[in-house]
Enzyme design. Structure first.
Site, PDB file in Angstrom:
ATOM      1  N   GLU A   1      27.092  41.379  39.313  1.00 40.16           N
ATOM      2  CA  GLU A   1      28.008  42.296  38.629  1.00 40.16           C
ATOM      3  C   GLU A   1      27.545  42.555  37.199  1.00 40.16           C
ATOM      4  O   GLU A   1      26.612  41.942  36.711  1.00 40.16           O
ATOM      5  CB  GLU A   1      29.409  41.645  38.579  1.00 40.16           C
ATOM      6  CG  GLU A   1      30.350  42.102  39.673  1.00 40.16           C
ATOM      7  CD  GLU A   1      31.151  43.314  39.231  1.00 40.16           C
ATOM      8  OE1 GLU A   1      30.647  44.113  38.426  1.00 40.16           O
ATOM      9  OE2 GLU A   1      32.291  43.460  39.695  1.00 40.16           O
TER      10      GLU A   1
ATOM     11  N   ASN B   1      37.511  41.294  33.105  1.00 38.06           N
ATOM     12  CA  ASN B   1      36.592  41.753  34.136  1.00 38.06           C
ATOM     13  C   ASN B   1      35.530  42.699  33.625  1.00 38.06           C
ATOM     14  O   ASN B   1      34.344  42.488  33.808  1.00 38.06           O
ATOM     15  CB  ASN B   1      37.405  42.407  35.252  1.00 38.06           C
ATOM     16  CG  ASN B   1      36.599  42.795  36.458  1.00 38.06           C
ATOM     17  OD1 ASN B   1      35.807  43.724  36.405  1.00 38.06           O
ATOM     18  ND2 ASN B   1      36.805  42.094  37.562  1.00 38.06           N
TER      19      ASN B   1
ATOM     20  N   ASN C   1      39.974  47.327  36.875  1.00 32.65           N
ATOM     21  CA  ASN C   1      38.625  46.805  37.047  1.00 32.65           C
ATOM     22  C   ASN C   1      37.638  47.565  36.166  1.00 32.65           C
ATOM     23  O   ASN C   1      37.508  47.306  34.984  1.00 32.65           O
ATOM     24  CB  ASN C   1      38.255  46.868  38.531  1.00 32.65           C
ATOM     25  CG  ASN C   1      37.125  45.958  38.905  1.00 32.65           C
ATOM     26  OD1 ASN C   1      36.205  45.747  38.123  1.00 32.65           O
ATOM     27  ND2 ASN C   1      37.164  45.405  40.110  1.00 32.65           N
TER      28      ASN C   1
ATOM     29  N   ASP D   1      34.898  49.843  41.944  1.00 36.80           N
ATOM     30  CA  ASP D   1      34.728  48.690  41.061  1.00 36.80           C
ATOM     31  C   ASP D   1      34.260  49.243  39.716  1.00 36.80           C
ATOM     32  O   ASP D   1      35.021  49.851  38.994  1.00 36.80           O
ATOM     33  CB  ASP D   1      33.732  47.708  41.678  1.00 36.80           C
ATOM     34  CG  ASP D   1      33.757  46.330  41.040  1.00 36.80           C
ATOM     35  OD1 ASP D   1      34.042  46.240  39.831  1.00 36.80           O
ATOM     36  OD2 ASP D   1      33.471  45.336  41.737  1.00 36.80           O
TER      37      ASP D   1
END
Length: 302
Positions: free
Chosen positions: A36, A123, A180, A226
């Site tokens: 990520e 996040n 997110n 995302d």
């Protein structure tokens, strides 16, 4: 280099014409569990990203193609960005905080609680040109020990926050299920935020330190959104289960770049900001494109 796969593009709107690039995706690295948060350093010519379950940040060097550990353990970091001085700003699931890595390597805590209550698991994060830092705080890092440490929600939900240049903290949105990915339009008049739990993306008008609106900008047609990034003309590039989805500023899905693994996030980099870097499940991919990513607050080429 870990090999290549064909670059497959799907067009749904004629305004997608001209958006292409390499005929292959380079797999720069593979071997993660859930990768990520890619961020490209134009000064250092390297890419950083998080391998969250393995609790490490990895570094890919653009000049040598070598991959090394940048930080491990890393607080189960997720999203990263750079501030106006080129310092790394990171969301740490495990430590439930947002930090900045100073030029001397020291880690400064920018935010770790709201009104005395610990965040869930910050996040994704972006920096505005006024120096403010905006981040999302879903519960993925405390829902189990996989991406952090199992814990309780203390903030009465999953929200979006802003840290001003002088350190003041405010909550800017409180009506998300799973906020997110987050990104500003090129002129910073709009901010896009994905809600992974609702599988859609919303757009807000930015008014100083506040936002308004919040209409649904797009629904994800495959999996859930995302991470997101914006190009120079305001198109939104969003991660999805089948690859990267590209949206016109009016919300129309223009086309897709198909990727062989579920995409978590993406960023533009390289000397011209025309190299797309993609984190997807276990791997990091890249290709040069015919578009350029919007300039970030820190960019020596602007």
């Amino acid at each position: 280099m870990a090999g290549t796969v064909p670059a497959e593009w799907e067009k749904f709107d004629d305004r997608f014409d001209g958006i292409r690039g390499d005929q292959h995706l380079e797999r720069l690295w593979t071997g993660g569990r859930w990768v990520e948060g890619p961020v490209y350093s134009p000064a250092g010519r390297y890419l950083l990203w998080s391998d969250i379950p393995n609790d490490r940040i990895l570094r890919w060097d653009e000049t040598s193609y070598q991959v090394s550990a940048f930080r491990a353990p890393a607080g189960n970091t997720n999203g990263h960005t750079l501030d106006q001085q080129g310092r790394l700003v990171s969301c740490e699931h495990g430590n439930r905080r947002v930090t900045r890595t100073e030029h001397n390597g020291r880690i400064s805590v920018l935010a770790d609680n709201y009104e005395g209550h610990r965040f869930n698991s910050p996040n994704d994060v972006v920096v505005k040109r006024d120096g403010s830092i905006w981040f999302t705080d879903p519960s993925y890092g405390i829902s189990s020990d996989y991406e952090g440490y199992k814990g309780e929600i203390e903030t009465e939900g999953c929200h979006v926050y802003r840290v001003s240049a002088d350190g003041g903290l405010t909550r800017v949105a409180d009506d998300f299920d799973g906020p997110n990915g987050i990104a500003f339009s090129p002129d910073e008049s709009l901010i896009y935020i994905t809600d992974t739990e609702r599988a859609h993306m919303r757009v807000f008008t930015v008014e100083g330190d506040r936002i308004s609106g919040g209409e649904v900008f797009a629904e994800c047609g495959n999996g859930a959104f995302d991470g997101i990034r914006i190009d120079t003309v305001g198109r939104v590039w969003a991660s999805a289960a089948d690859g990267v989805h590209v949206y016109h500023p009016d919300g129309t899905l223009l086309g897709k770049l198909l990727v062989p693994e579920t995409v978590s996030n993406l960023t533009f980099g390289g000397a011209k900001r025309n190299r797309l870097f993609i984190t997807a499940t276990t791997s990091v991919y890249s290709l040069f494109t015919t578009v350029n990513g919007a300039a970030q607050p820190y960019d020596p080429h602007v």
